[in-house]
Write an enzyme that holds these catalytic residues in place. Structure first.
Site, PDB file in Angstrom:
ATOM      1  N   GLU A  56      -3.385  -4.058  -3.111  1.00  0.00           N
ATOM      2  CA  GLU A  56      -4.138  -4.867  -4.408  1.00  0.00           C
ATOM      3  C   GLU A  56      -4.328  -4.309  -5.577  1.00  0.00           C
ATOM      4  O   GLU A  56      -3.897  -4.829  -6.600  1.00  0.00           O
ATOM      5  CB  GLU A  56      -5.690  -5.242  -3.827  1.00  0.00           C
ATOM      6  CG  GLU A  56      -5.776  -6.073  -2.599  1.00  0.00           C
ATOM      7  CD  GLU A  56      -5.808  -5.155  -1.135  1.00  0.00           C
ATOM      8  OE1 GLU A  56      -5.275  -4.239  -1.412  1.00  0.00           O
ATOM      9  OE2 GLU A  56      -6.668  -5.614  -0.556  1.00  0.00           O
TER      10      GLU A  56
ATOM     11  N   CYS B  91      -4.325   1.359  -2.661  1.00  0.00           N
ATOM     12  CA  CYS B  91      -4.125  -0.188  -1.640  1.00  0.00           C
ATOM     13  C   CYS B  91      -3.037  -1.093  -2.484  1.00  0.00           C
ATOM     14  O   CYS B  91      -2.890  -1.078  -3.669  1.00  0.00           O
ATOM     15  CB  CYS B  91      -5.595  -0.615  -1.763  1.00  0.00           C
ATOM     16  SG  CYS B  91      -6.768   0.179  -0.864  1.00  0.00           S
TER      17      CYS B  91
ATOM     18  N   CYS C 241     -10.618  -3.992   0.309  1.00  0.00           N
ATOM     19  CA  CYS C 241     -11.594  -2.860   0.608  1.00  0.00           C
ATOM     20  C   CYS C 241     -12.527  -3.034  -0.510  1.00  0.00           C
ATOM     21  O   CYS C 241     -12.443  -3.567  -1.651  1.00  0.00           O
ATOM     22  CB  CYS C 241     -10.900  -1.573   0.711  1.00  0.00           C
ATOM     23  SG  CYS C 241     -10.426  -0.765  -0.703  1.00  0.00           S
TER      24      CYS C 241
ATOM     25  N   ASN D  79       0.931  -1.361  -0.123  1.00  0.00           N
ATOM     26  CA  ASN D  79      -0.138  -0.076  -0.002  1.00  0.00           C
ATOM     27  C   ASN D  79       0.553   1.273   0.021  1.00  0.00           C
ATOM     28  O   ASN D  79       1.961   1.324   0.504  1.00  0.00           O
ATOM     29  CB  ASN D  79      -1.009   0.170   1.059  1.00  0.00           C
ATOM     30  CG  ASN D  79      -0.345  -0.350   2.430  1.00  0.00           C
ATOM     31  OD1 ASN D  79       0.408  -1.073   2.598  1.00  0.00           O
ATOM     32  ND2 ASN D  79      -0.645   0.486   3.637  1.00  0.00           N
TER      33      ASN D  79
END
Ligand SMILES: [Zn+2]
Length: 171
Positions: A78, A76, A115, A65
């Protein structure tokens, strides 16, 4: 919630698996996520997230992140990892591993899940790759691991199909 809800709550129970029950590829993907965890730029939350995506051809792209003083500009792990894969010309993502830990509290038994924004982005790429992307959630010490899929994490999702978009040229 409606008292006669037709939604089964059982479907929302996290399916934890013992680390030894992961396949070698799943275990390697978790390790790739853990390997970048400490590179997080996180002066605001001190929360570390590592993510690693696996493509159909076996390539792995990992990222952590990156926070920002303008909180909304934070990215983030991801989405960073997916961006790395995409800019490397690898969009056929079939799995993603996510791990996290915090400097603010003792080790958590709870695995970090993506998220809402990341779930949306993972869903987009599941449409590109044409598969329900596997999502492996692991604590940083691998004591707790859960395996799920993006369609489980984001049911009734909005994606290219709803816009009748032909994204086949991106596959
Ligand atoms: Zn996210």
């Amino acid at each position: 919630m409606l008292s006669n809800s037709l939604v089964s709550r059982e479907s929302f129970v996290m399916k934890t698996v013992a680390i030894e029950n992961l396949t070698q590829k799943q275990d390697e993907l978790v390790d790739a996520a853990i390997a970048v965890l400490e590179t997080a730029y996180n002066p605001y939350s001190r929360y570390f997230v590592g993510a690693a995506v696996l493509t159909r051809s076996g390539a792995v792209f990992s990222a952590s992140n990156v926070e920002n003083a303008g909180y909304g500009s934070t990215i983030c792990a991801e989405r960073m990892a997916i961006g790395k894969a995409n800019s490397s010309g690898a969009r056929d993502i079939i799995a993603i591993a996510v791990t996290g830990r915090s400097d603010n509290f003792e080790k958590s038994e709870i695995t970090a899940g993506p998220c809402g924004s990341c779930r949306q982005v993972i869903y987009e790429f599941s449409q590109v790759s044409g598969c329900d992307i596997e999502v492996i959630l692991a604590t940083a010490d691998k004591a707790n691991v859960a395996v799920t899929t993006i369609e489980e994490l984001l049911p009734y999702a909005f994606g290219p199909k709803q816009l009748q978009m032909n994204i086949s040229k991106y596959s």
